[in-house]
Design an enzyme around this catalytic site. Sequence first.
Site, PDB file in Angstrom:
ATOM      1  N   GLU A 104       0.626  -1.409  -0.017  1.00 16.72           N
ATOM      2  CA  GLU A 104       0.178  -0.024  -0.104  1.00 16.72           C
ATOM      3  C   GLU A 104       0.977   1.268   0.062  1.00 16.72           C
ATOM      4  OE1 GLU A 104      -0.240  -2.365   2.137  1.00 16.72           O
ATOM      5  OE2 GLU A 104      -2.436  -3.224   2.345  1.00 16.72           O
ATOM      6  N   PHE A 349      16.549  -2.859   2.562  1.00 13.19           N
ATOM      7  CA  PHE A 349      15.811  -2.205   1.875  1.00 13.19           C
ATOM      8  C   PHE A 349      16.001  -1.595   0.624  1.00 13.19           C
ATOM      9  CE2 PHE A 349      13.897  -3.050   6.403  1.00 13.19           C
ATOM     10  CZ  PHE A 349      12.827  -3.522   5.884  1.00 13.19           C
ATOM     11  N   GLY A 350      15.149  -1.470  -0.151  1.00 10.99           N
ATOM     12  CA  GLY A 350      14.970  -0.474  -1.534  1.00 10.99           C
ATOM     13  C   GLY A 350      15.904  -0.969  -2.565  1.00 10.99           C
ATOM     14  N   GLU A 351      16.250  -2.190  -2.565  1.00 13.56           N
ATOM     15  CA  GLU A 351      17.246  -2.449  -3.595  1.00 13.56           C
ATOM     16  C   GLU A 351      16.416  -3.904  -4.639  1.00 13.56           C
ATOM     17  OE1 GLU A 351      21.013  -3.185  -1.752  1.00 13.56           O
ATOM     18  OE2 GLU A 351      21.848  -1.587  -2.810  1.00 13.56           O
ATOM     19  N   ASN A 374       3.146  -8.588  -4.656  1.00 10.84           N
ATOM     20  CA  ASN A 374       2.950  -7.857  -5.933  1.00 10.84           C
ATOM     21  C   ASN A 374       3.858  -8.354  -7.061  1.00 10.84           C
ATOM     22  OD1 ASN A 374       2.816  -6.097  -7.945  1.00 10.84           O
ATOM     23  ND2 ASN A 374       3.206  -4.123  -6.825  1.00 10.84           N
ATOM     24  N   ILE A 375       3.280  -9.156  -7.911  1.00  8.41           N
ATOM     25  CA  ILE A 375       3.950  -9.615  -9.018  1.00  8.41           C
ATOM     26  C   ILE A 375       4.171  -8.650 -10.278  1.00  8.41           C
ATOM     27  CG2 ILE A 375       3.063 -11.911  -8.525  1.00  8.41           C
ATOM     28  CD1 ILE A 375       1.052 -11.626 -10.719  1.00  8.41           C
ATOM     29  N   LEU A 376       3.573  -7.489 -10.299  1.00 12.68           N
ATOM     30  CA  LEU A 376       3.788  -6.509 -11.181  1.00 12.68           C
ATOM     31  C   LEU A 376       5.357  -5.807 -11.286  1.00 12.68           C
ATOM     32  CD1 LEU A 376       0.357  -4.705 -10.975  1.00 12.68           C
ATOM     33  CD2 LEU A 376       1.148  -6.695 -12.606  1.00 12.68           C
TER      34      LEU A 376
END
Length: 462
Positions: A104, A349-351, A374-376
Amino acid sequence: MMLLYYILSFILLPVYFIIIFIRLLIGKEDIRRIQERFAIGKQRQNSLLDLQMSVNQEGFKVDTEHKATSYVYIHRNASLMYKLSLERSYAQSLVWIHAASVGEVMTSLTLIHNICKLAPNVRFLITSWTNTSAKILSTKLPKIATHQFLPIDNVIFTRKFLSNWKPDLGIFIESELWPCIINEGAKHCKLLLVNARISNKSFKTWLKRKKFFQLIIKNFSKIIVQSECDLQKFNALGISDAMNLGNIKFANEKLLVNQEKLSKLSLHLDNRRVVVFASTHPEDEEVILPIINNLKEQFVDCYIILIPRHPERVKSILNNCKCHNLLATAKSQNDLPVLSDDIYIVDRFGEMGLFFSVATISFIGGSFKQGGHNILEAAYFSNCIIFGPDMSKNTDIAKGILQNNAAIQIKNGEDLLNTLKSLLNANNALKLKAYRENALKFVEHNQKILDEYLHVIKPFLP
């Protein structure tokens, strides 16, 4: 019934304190920000807005170079700082977005980026519940927004929170319905529920409490659901004015990638075929770890990268790797993969985008028991996507991507191993290429959904 909930929230107040204390002990709460659970700290009027966490080795610094904004950096013992701003005056409009957790939060960033184009003077408050979401926001939150943990759902704390911030519009994303914060929030501003969904488990629960569900939902001025299935569930629960625009996650921007790091990583991997296991939970790893040795025996140029949903589990994962006779190194131990190892664990995180960039195939975790993630995100990087049997939280996306031959759904560990062997087989190179191309086409085809969402949201903007 709402009054009964309010009374119960008072009676259970000691229990809330115990729960927060337990969460502190197990590392699910940030002790430096625990006061936010009780709506203590930041507020809208004359406040210092917490715009970004960062690390500042200089200790304390005030930058007054720009007249419109002054920033204060405060060094904490734990090496986390709060980048605070006096940028926003009380007169500016405030849009409050509640994003429960990681998925989210990514949607909230998409909304912020696009709403500010429609209303340049609007500022944003994002609330969330988890530490993981806060860590992601600490690196991605724009200067026009601040983050605060959602307070405990008790009338005392929710009223104080709303009194502090006085939002002009509230947007709730997906499925987290806190009765008190929603009921009290509607007294302060218009509320929208976007990308709404109801899991099968929650639907069965709400069917038994239909009137209470209706009491909560009636506080929203507009309800946008993410699928036809969710629309039917809302209708069955007595909500007739919900509308289906599809899943706004299609509009999430491609994950950012540091090009310098990507060049370095690609050169280091030396043309190895990378399989990424992303957003994994213990249940996923129980299936994944036992098949790695078998896979690598047949495909020596295959390299495995595992990115756990919760990086703080890294010690447990490393121990499990030892139990399966797997050589493993975490990113916190070595910034680049150890190529002689069997598996590389990304506990940072973030990579995610960085590792999707070098991947050929990506398995999306949480798809054995958690309803799937999330697969997108992987589709944007033209990965061949695999996921497990439980995609109950992303039913329509999973159905659509399978229908477009852009992903493969597996049943168990044996099925996963056979699928990976088939895809990595040189004789199936064209098949693998087709899956990768179809994944990118699928996500690009559905990006127009954002415009439809913004068309509905725009009239409510302050």
